[in-house]
Design a protein around this motif. Structure first.
Motif, PDB file in Angstrom:
ATOM      1  N   GLU A   1      -2.640   6.430  -0.897  1.00  0.00           N
ATOM      2  CA  GLU A   1      -3.799   7.262  -0.846  1.00  0.00           C
ATOM      3  C   GLU A   1      -4.730   6.179   0.199  1.00  0.00           C
ATOM      4  O   GLU A   1      -5.594   6.722   0.775  1.00  0.00           O
ATOM      5  N   LEU A   2      -4.636   4.914  -0.125  1.00  0.00           N
ATOM      6  CA  LEU A   2      -5.690   3.860   0.601  1.00  0.00           C
ATOM      7  C   LEU A   2      -5.415   4.051   2.090  1.00  0.00           C
ATOM      8  O   LEU A   2      -6.167   3.642   2.895  1.00  0.00           O
ATOM      9  N   LEU A   3      -4.020   4.061   2.590  1.00  0.00           N
ATOM     10  CA  LEU A   3      -3.528   3.943   3.977  1.00  0.00           C
ATOM     11  C   LEU A   3      -4.593   4.743   4.938  1.00  0.00           C
ATOM     12  O   LEU A   3      -5.023   4.299   5.986  1.00  0.00           O
ATOM     13  N   PRO A   4      -4.401   6.067   4.620  1.00  0.00           N
ATOM     14  CA  PRO A   4      -5.282   6.721   5.649  1.00  0.00           C
ATOM     15  C   PRO A   4      -7.059   6.312   5.500  1.00  0.00           C
ATOM     16  O   PRO A   4      -7.584   6.271   6.678  1.00  0.00           O
TER      17      PRO A   4
ATOM     18  N   ILE B   1       0.849  -1.098   0.098  1.00  0.00           N
ATOM     19  CA  ILE B   1      -0.077  -0.029   0.170  1.00  0.00           C
ATOM     20  C   ILE B   1       0.755   1.129  -0.106  1.00  0.00           C
ATOM     21  O   ILE B   1       0.594   2.113  -0.715  1.00  0.00           O
ATOM     22  N   VAL B   2       1.699   1.311   0.829  1.00  0.00           N
ATOM     23  CA  VAL B   2       2.644   2.428   0.997  1.00  0.00           C
ATOM     24  C   VAL B   2       3.529   2.757  -0.397  1.00  0.00           C
ATOM     25  O   VAL B   2       3.690   3.850  -0.811  1.00  0.00           O
TER      26      VAL B   2
ATOM     27  N   GLY C   1      -8.509   0.168  10.428  1.00  0.00           N
ATOM     28  CA  GLY C   1      -7.514  -1.040   9.864  1.00  0.00           C
ATOM     29  C   GLY C   1      -8.284  -2.435   9.910  1.00  0.00           C
ATOM     30  O   GLY C   1      -7.499  -3.135  10.257  1.00  0.00           O
ATOM     31  N   THR C   2      -9.476  -2.511   9.703  1.00  0.00           N
ATOM     32  CA  THR C   2     -10.092  -3.822   9.811  1.00  0.00           C
ATOM     33  C   THR C   2      -9.491  -4.945   9.063  1.00  0.00           C
ATOM     34  O   THR C   2      -8.857  -4.622   7.778  1.00  0.00           O
ATOM     35  N   LYS C   3      -9.138  -5.922   9.605  1.00  0.00           N
ATOM     36  CA  LYS C   3      -8.808  -7.157   8.877  1.00  0.00           C
ATOM     37  C   LYS C   3      -9.775  -8.390   9.138  1.00  0.00           C
ATOM     38  O   LYS C   3     -10.194  -8.739  10.215  1.00  0.00           O
TER      39      LYS C   3
END
Length: 176
Positions: free
Chosen positions: A100-103, A94-95, A110-112
């Motif tokens: 842009e997805l991280l925030p 992601i990084v 931060g659901t898994k």
């Protein structure tokens, strides 16, 4: 007399090598920051600890789905470790590829979600389906030091992506 010549030669070579090494190190330290690619995200270290979760429509919640191969019969601790590897790999991807997805993902907790996958073939089918929908995936291969053979594909991380998109890929799978 020979000892003096060889020792003075040694000092000359040592001195020249030290000077060249120091000069090239200094030059590299000045040049490297200019040629490094600029950061791809504005996410700062520790920021995830200060994020307030936004109330959202649950169908649009960003999630990371972890598909665990059930046919390998891994013990709980092994599954947890493999899911940890998959989460870290997904974060790194992601990084690098879609910062842009991280925030968006972190703002929503931060659901898994862990689901069962029946085989390696099904893992590949899920990977293919995710790629068709432009969703990031990370496939984890085990080192083979404990319960499975080296190189065994154990877990696939899918996302993060909106729940509505992930349901198209993994909605038919049972929770792990």
């Amino acid at each position: 007399m020979m000892g003096i010549i060889s020792s003075s030669t040694y000092f000359a070579v040592f001195g020249a090598g030290t000077l060249i090494g120091a000069t090239s190190t200094l030059a590299l330290l000045r040049i490297l920051p200019k040629i490094r690619k600029k950061p791809t995200t504005h996410w700062k270290r520790g920021q995830e600890e200060n994020v307030e979760f936004d109330p959202i429509d649950s169908s649009d919640e960003y999630r990371l789905v972890l598909g665990v191969r059930n046919d390998l019969k891994m013990q709980k601790g092994k599954v947890a470790a493999q899911c940890g590897h998959a989460s870290v790999a997904a974060y790194a991807k992601i990084v690098e590829e879609r910062p842009e997805l991280l925030p968006l993902w972190y703002r929503q907790g931060g659901t898994k979600i862990a689901v069962r996958i029946d085989s390696e073939e099904q893992l590949f089918e899920i990977d293919k389906a995710a790629k068709k929908l432009n969703v990031l995936t990370s496939i984890i291969r085990d080192a083979g030091q404990t319960q499975v053979a080296p190189g065994t594909r154990t877990v696939i991380a899918i996302g993060p992506a909106p729940k509505s998109v992930l349901d198209q890929i993994t909605g038919h799978l049972k929770l792990f």
